[in-house]
Design a protein around this motif. Structure first.
Motif, PDB file in Angstrom:
ATOM      1  N   LEU A 172       0.823  -1.213   0.000  1.00 15.20           N
ATOM      2  CA  LEU A 172       0.000   0.000   0.000  1.00 15.20           C
ATOM      3  C   LEU A 172       0.852   1.255   0.000  1.00 15.20           C
ATOM      4  CD1 LEU A 172      -2.777  -1.061   2.571  1.00 15.20           C
ATOM      5  CD2 LEU A 172      -3.029  -0.776   0.110  1.00 15.20           C
ATOM      6  N   ALA A 173       1.955   1.223   0.764  1.00 14.10           N
ATOM      7  CA  ALA A 173       2.829   2.389   0.801  1.00 14.10           C
ATOM      8  C   ALA A 173       3.471   2.631  -0.563  1.00 14.10           C
ATOM      9  CB  ALA A 173       3.906   2.176   1.875  1.00 14.10           C
ATOM     10  N   MET A 174       3.895   1.552  -1.239  1.00 17.61           N
ATOM     11  CA  MET A 174       4.517   1.697  -2.550  1.00 17.61           C
ATOM     12  C   MET A 174       3.513   2.219  -3.577  1.00 17.61           C
ATOM     13  SD  MET A 174       6.925  -1.709  -2.673  1.00 17.61           S
ATOM     14  CE  MET A 174       7.536  -1.304  -4.298  1.00 17.61           C
ATOM     15  N   LYS A 175       2.250   1.758  -3.487  1.00 15.84           N
ATOM     16  CA  LYS A 175       1.222   2.259  -4.391  1.00 15.84           C
ATOM     17  C   LYS A 175       0.964   3.737  -4.156  1.00 15.84           C
ATOM     18  CE  LYS A 175      -1.180  -2.148  -5.005  1.00 15.84           C
ATOM     19  NZ  LYS A 175      -2.437  -2.909  -4.760  1.00 15.84           N
ATOM     20  N   ALA A 176       0.944   4.104  -2.894  1.00 16.74           N
ATOM     21  CA  ALA A 176       0.716   5.526  -2.571  1.00 16.74           C
ATOM     22  C   ALA A 176       1.855   6.392  -3.084  1.00 16.74           C
ATOM     23  CB  ALA A 176       0.552   5.686  -1.050  1.00 16.74           C
ATOM     24  N   MET A 177       3.074   5.908  -2.942  1.00 16.84           N
ATOM     25  CA  MET A 177       4.235   6.680  -3.442  1.00 16.84           C
ATOM     26  C   MET A 177       4.231   6.752  -4.956  1.00 16.84           C
ATOM     27  SD  MET A 177       7.190   5.223  -0.875  1.00 16.84           S
ATOM     28  CE  MET A 177       8.465   6.142  -1.728  1.00 16.84           C
ATOM     29  N   ALA A 178       3.764   5.675  -5.639  1.00 13.06           N
ATOM     30  CA  ALA A 178       3.735   5.682  -7.100  1.00 13.06           C
ATOM     31  C   ALA A 178       2.739   6.730  -7.617  1.00 13.06           C
ATOM     32  CB  ALA A 178       3.344   4.299  -7.607  1.00 13.06           C
ATOM     33  N   ARG A 179       1.657   6.919  -6.869  1.00 13.81           N
ATOM     34  CA  ARG A 179       0.677   7.920  -7.269  1.00 13.81           C
ATOM     35  C   ARG A 179       1.237   9.334  -7.165  1.00 13.81           C
ATOM     36  NH1 ARG A 179      -4.234   5.187  -3.919  1.00 13.81           N
ATOM     37  NH2 ARG A 179      -4.558   3.389  -5.296  1.00 13.81           N
TER      38      ARG A 179
END
Length: 304
Positions: free
Chosen positions: A296-303
């Motif tokens: 979830l953290a990686m997805k948030a950073m990708a956004r």
């Protein structure tokens, strides 16, 4: 005895309403009861090794009997009791060593006097008999003759009474055909009493200080099994319908359960696997939660 006095009634008995022991302050008695887990369903104080990390110098157990009188047992290292026989002062010192400060001091002189007058007794080694009965001869062994045990788990008299009940049931179910009844009794009871004796031996071993890399492997596994079972007791009590079979105290679980000894021993043997499965499940849950959090953290950073 399973329908024992409540803590308040027991404390009142200790306080001096019970014949057989001197009067003792109610406050001290109540404190002793509270400190040592005397409550509903409990019938005794158990004062164990005051130095848990050292070999046991002995212990004392006191029982509140159904008659309202108190009785007890003193355990001494081999040979110690013989040197104390007749020595009231030595027994007073031993009682004070084994018991906490909240123990009613008024009891000590009378207890020491009675103990000094008693001859030393020994516990015979446990032996697993090959047969409990000779059906063709109409002979059957019950109680200590069939399965002698130590006092530590409180199952000597209980198991003997259970022998009588099961024998009666076996004879009744066979229409009092002696040979068939004794065959049925032996098939049912032999695994149970052998399991009781093995539990006695394992429980005794677990109480001794562990010797890392020195204890036999079977004793080490038994120690792990009993510790695992003890740790699982609070969790087992949370399961629906288990409170009538499982108590917070391991001693009370063995004393009060209606589960046969061999099934209880089997539960103790599988306890380590249950514990490992539980720990494995918790570890898997933690790893899963961390992994999901990272994703979830990686997805948030990708956004971003």
């Amino acid at each position: 005895q399973k329908e024992a006095a409540t803590a308040a009634a027991a404390a009142a008995a200790v306080a001096g309403t019970t014949p057989g022991m001197p009067a003792a302050p109610a406050a001290a008695a109540a404190a002793a009861a509270e400190d040592h887990g005397l409550g509903e369903g409990m019938t005794f104080f158990a004062f164990n090794n005051p130095q848990p990390n050292q070999p046991s110098p002995g212990s004392i157990t006191l029982y509140l009997n159904a008659s309202g009188l108190w009785s007890g047992t003193v355990y001494q290292p081999p040979g110690k009791y013989e040197t104390m026989h007749g020595d009231v002062a030595a027994h007073e010192a031993a009682i004070k060593q084994f018991t906490p400060e909240t123990f009613p001091h008024e009891w000590v002189p009378e207890m020491a006097k009675q103990m000094a007058d008693v001859k030393p007794s020994r516990i015979n080694p446990m032996r697993l008999v090959s047969d409990l009965a000779a059906p063709s001869l109409g002979v059957v062994l019950l109680g200590d003759a069939a399965h002698n045990v130590t006092p530590q788990m409180g199952q000597g008299c209980n198991s003997a009474l259970e022998d009588a009940v099961l024998l009666d049931q076996a004879l009744s179910s066979s229409n009092y055909n002696i040979k068939e009844g004794l065959q049925h009794f032996q098939q049912q009871r032999k695994p149970q009493v052998h399991a009781l004796q093995r539990m006695e031996e394992e429980n005794s071993w677990v109480r001794r200080p562990a010797r890392v890399f020195q204890d036999p492997i079977d004793k080490t596994l038994a120690r792990f099994a009993w510790i695992s079972f003890f740790m699982l007791l609070p969790l087992l009590r949370l399961l629906p319908g288990m409170k009538q079979y499982v108590h917070a105290s391991l001693f009370q679980t063995i004393m009060s359960t209606t589960i046969p000894y061999n099934k209880l021993h089997r539960a103790i043997r599988v306890a380590p696997f249950m514990m490992l499965g539980l720990l494995g499940g918790v570890l898997y849950g933690v790893v899963w939660a961390v992994r999901e959090g990272i994703c979830l953290a990686m997805k948030a950073m990708a956004r971003l």
